[in-house]
Design a protein around this motif. Structure first.
Motif, PDB file in Angstrom:
ATOM      1  N   GLY A 119      -7.257  24.046  26.034  1.00  0.00           N
ATOM      2  CA  GLY A 119      -5.817  24.272  26.123  1.00  0.00           C
ATOM      3  C   GLY A 119      -5.210  24.782  24.830  1.00  0.00           C
ATOM      4  N   PHE A 120      -5.653  24.253  23.702  1.00  0.00           N
ATOM      5  CA  PHE A 120      -5.112  24.678  22.408  1.00  0.00           C
ATOM      6  C   PHE A 120      -5.429  26.155  22.147  1.00  0.00           C
ATOM      7  N   SER A 121      -6.682  26.519  22.446  1.00  0.00           N
ATOM      8  CA  SER A 121      -7.079  27.913  22.244  1.00  0.00           C
ATOM      9  C   SER A 121      -6.288  28.834  23.176  1.00  0.00           C
ATOM     10  N   ARG A 122      -6.073  28.390  24.409  1.00  0.00           N
ATOM     11  CA  ARG A 122      -5.321  29.195  25.377  1.00  0.00           C
ATOM     12  C   ARG A 122      -3.891  29.428  24.884  1.00  0.00           C
ATOM     13  N   GLN A 123      -3.280  28.374  24.340  1.00  0.00           N
ATOM     14  CA  GLN A 123      -1.896  28.495  23.866  1.00  0.00           C
ATOM     15  C   GLN A 123      -1.778  29.481  22.698  1.00  0.00           C
ATOM     16  N   ILE A 124      -2.738  29.387  21.771  1.00  0.00           N
ATOM     17  CA  ILE A 124      -2.625  30.248  20.590  1.00  0.00           C
ATOM     18  C   ILE A 124      -2.891  31.715  20.959  1.00  0.00           C
ATOM     19  N   ILE A 125      -3.780  31.949  21.934  1.00  0.00           N
ATOM     20  CA  ILE A 125      -4.025  33.308  22.428  1.00  0.00           C
ATOM     21  C   ILE A 125      -2.745  33.881  23.046  1.00  0.00           C
ATOM     22  N   ASP A 128     -11.487  23.290   4.633  1.00  0.00           N
ATOM     23  CA  ASP A 128     -10.913  21.939   4.587  1.00  0.00           C
ATOM     24  C   ASP A 128      -9.894  21.747   5.715  1.00  0.00           C
ATOM     25  N   TRP A 129     -10.297  22.155   6.911  1.00  0.00           N
ATOM     26  CA  TRP A 129      -9.422  22.053   8.084  1.00  0.00           C
ATOM     27  C   TRP A 129     -10.283  21.540   9.245  1.00  0.00           C
ATOM     28  N   PRO A 130     -10.027  20.333   9.757  1.00  0.00           N
ATOM     29  CA  PRO A 130     -11.002  19.668  10.641  1.00  0.00           C
ATOM     30  C   PRO A 130     -10.982  20.071  12.110  1.00  0.00           C
ATOM     31  N   THR A 131      -9.976  20.843  12.530  1.00  0.00           N
ATOM     32  CA  THR A 131      -9.843  21.109  13.968  1.00  0.00           C
ATOM     33  C   THR A 131      -9.788  22.605  14.270  1.00  0.00           C
ATOM     34  N   TYR A 132      -9.903  22.904  15.541  1.00  0.00           N
ATOM     35  CA  TYR A 132      -9.782  24.287  16.031  1.00  0.00           C
ATOM     36  C   TYR A 132      -8.717  24.334  17.114  1.00  0.00           C
ATOM     37  N   PRO A 133      -8.089  25.540  17.307  1.00  0.00           N
ATOM     38  CA  PRO A 133      -8.380  26.830  16.687  1.00  0.00           C
ATOM     39  C   PRO A 133      -7.911  26.939  15.239  1.00  0.00           C
ATOM     40  N   GLN A 134      -8.494  27.934  14.534  1.00  0.00           N
ATOM     41  CA  GLN A 134      -8.089  28.256  13.166  1.00  0.00           C
ATOM     42  C   GLN A 134      -7.780  29.755  13.101  1.00  0.00           C
ATOM     43  N   LEU A 163      -6.835  31.090   5.462  1.00  0.00           N
ATOM     44  CA  LEU A 163      -6.423  30.280   6.610  1.00  0.00           C
ATOM     45  C   LEU A 163      -4.901  30.211   6.696  1.00  0.00           C
ATOM     46  N   LEU A 164      -4.373  30.610   7.856  1.00  0.00           N
ATOM     47  CA  LEU A 164      -2.932  30.488   8.090  1.00  0.00           C
ATOM     48  C   LEU A 164      -2.616  29.104   8.658  1.00  0.00           C
ATOM     49  N   GLY A 165      -3.459  28.643   9.569  1.00  0.00           N
ATOM     50  CA  GLY A 165      -3.264  27.301  10.110  1.00  0.00           C
ATOM     51  C   GLY A 165      -3.815  27.168  11.515  1.00  0.00           C
ATOM     52  N   GLY A 166      -3.514  26.016  12.124  1.00  0.00           N
ATOM     53  CA  GLY A 166      -3.906  25.752  13.494  1.00  0.00           C
ATOM     54  C   GLY A 166      -2.721  25.941  14.421  1.00  0.00           C
ATOM     55  N   LEU A 167      -2.856  25.444  15.638  1.00  0.00           N
ATOM     56  CA  LEU A 167      -1.840  25.687  16.658  1.00  0.00           C
ATOM     57  C   LEU A 167      -0.454  25.172  16.258  1.00  0.00           C
ATOM     58  N   ASP A 168      -0.369  23.974  15.714  1.00  0.00           N
ATOM     59  CA  ASP A 168       0.938  23.405  15.364  1.00  0.00           C
ATOM     60  C   ASP A 168       1.681  24.255  14.347  1.00  0.00           C
ATOM     61  N   ILE A 169       0.945  24.693  13.317  1.00  0.00           N
ATOM     62  CA  ILE A 169       1.577  25.521  12.279  1.00  0.00           C
ATOM     63  C   ILE A 169       1.995  26.870  12.856  1.00  0.00           C
ATOM     64  N   ILE A 170       1.158  27.432  13.718  1.00  0.00           N
ATOM     65  CA  ILE A 170       1.481  28.718  14.341  1.00  0.00           C
ATOM     66  C   ILE A 170       2.744  28.589  15.201  1.00  0.00           C
ATOM     67  N   LYS A 171       2.860  27.490  15.941  1.00  0.00           N
ATOM     68  CA  LYS A 171       4.054  27.249  16.762  1.00  0.00           C
ATOM     69  C   LYS A 171       5.299  27.146  15.883  1.00  0.00           C
ATOM     70  N   GLU A 172       5.182  26.433  14.761  1.00  0.00           N
ATOM     71  CA  GLU A 172       6.311  26.269  13.842  1.00  0.00           C
ATOM     72  C   GLU A 172       6.744  27.618  13.270  1.00  0.00           C
ATOM     73  N   MET A 173       5.754  28.434  12.889  1.00  0.00           N
ATOM     74  CA  MET A 173       6.076  29.744  12.315  1.00  0.00           C
ATOM     75  C   MET A 173       6.706  30.656  13.364  1.00  0.00           C
ATOM     76  N   LEU A 193      -9.324  34.896  14.645  1.00  0.00           N
ATOM     77  CA  LEU A 193      -9.087  33.612  15.285  1.00  0.00           C
ATOM     78  C   LEU A 193     -10.410  32.967  15.648  1.00  0.00           C
ATOM     79  N   PHE A 194     -10.640  31.762  15.114  1.00  0.00           N
ATOM     80  CA  PHE A 194     -11.818  30.979  15.456  1.00  0.00           C
ATOM     81  C   PHE A 194     -11.396  29.951  16.500  1.00  0.00           C
ATOM     82  N   MET A 195     -12.011  30.029  17.674  1.00  0.00           N
ATOM     83  CA  MET A 195     -11.518  29.271  18.822  1.00  0.00           C
ATOM     84  C   MET A 195     -12.677  28.845  19.724  1.00  0.00           C
ATOM     85  N   LYS A 196     -12.345  28.055  20.732  1.00  0.00           N
ATOM     86  CA  LYS A 196     -13.322  27.694  21.760  1.00  0.00           C
ATOM     87  C   LYS A 196     -13.183  28.706  22.896  1.00  0.00           C
ATOM     88  N   GLY A 197     -14.232  29.528  23.068  1.00  0.00           N
ATOM     89  CA  GLY A 197     -14.159  30.622  24.026  1.00  0.00           C
ATOM     90  C   GLY A 197     -13.742  31.906  23.340  1.00  0.00           C
TER      91      GLY A 197
END
Length: 213
Positions: free
Chosen positions: A142-148, A178-184, A191-201, A130-134
């Motif tokens: 907040g996005f990184s916290r949610q995915i953790i 080719d993915w402009p945002t984090y987390p990844q 690459l599996l995806g970012g937070l939105d894709i992880i939530k959907e899965m 997981l590539f994230m902030k922190g």
């Protein structure tokens, strides 16, 4: 200072180089040309650009070449690879010249290759990366916290990389995947995806199996 090209034959030979060739079309009486020479001289001293050939020619002395490449005024800087013009900068614009050298030298210098190798090694460092902030203990957004929280809830072994500690990785990975945002989130180097894709899965009950590969 940039190597002086004095004849048409020299010019035609020089631009056949497989690595980047930078040609400054100059005129002695134009003050701005000295500025461009200084920029090219500084760039030529950087190890990242050791394979780049920095040259100059007097636009009026090589009028045939100047006409062919539509040189209307000095300074003009042209960029060549394999006998093909790939870019140009009109006028004395140090920032733009530097950016173009960096852009076009990438494929032929150690810099870009070493970064790509490093990114490839990082995304494959663990089966789940997981590539994230922190980091997992102190998420910095907040996005990184949610995915953790989501991954922790699945009891999956994973490692994290704090992109805030390395700007080169932070910017390079956006291009690499080719993915402009984090987390990844990566699984086995892909690459599996970012937070939105992880939530959907997660909602679809697919995430646990995907993370186990």
């Amino acid at each position: 200072m940039p190597q002086l090209i004095e004849t048409v034959a020299d010019f035609n030979t020089t631009i056949t180089d497989v690595n980047l060739v930078v040609v400054h079309f100059a005129a002695d009486w134009v003050e701005q040309c000295k500025q461009v020479d200084e920029v090219l001289d500084l760039l030529s001293q950087q190890t990242d650009y050791s394979k780049v050939k920095f040259t100059k020619c007097k636009a009026e002395d090589l009028s045939e070449i100047s006409f062919k490449y539509q040189i209307e005024a000095a300074p003009t800087v042209l960029f060549f690879k394999n006998n093909k013009k790939v870019d140009r900068v009109d006028g004395a614009d140090p920032a733009k010249i530097t950016a173009k050298v960096k852009e076009h030298a990438g494929a032929s210098t150690v810099g870009k290759n070493s970064l790509e190798d490093r990114l490839k090694a990082l995304v494959n460092k663990a089966p789940v990366m997981l590539f994230m902030k922190g980091d997992r203990n102190t998420p910095r957004c907040g996005f990184s916290r949610q995915i953790i929280e989501i991954i922790n809830g699945l009891s999956i072994n994973y490692e994290t990389f704090d992109i805030l500690t390395d700007e080169e990785v932070r910017q390079g990975l956006k291009t690499y995947s080719d993915w402009p945002t984090y987390p990844q989130l990566y699984v086995k180097g892909e690459l599996l995806g970012g937070l939105d894709i992880i939530k959907e899965m997660l909602a679809a009950g697919e995430l646990s199996d995907a993370l186990k590969g």
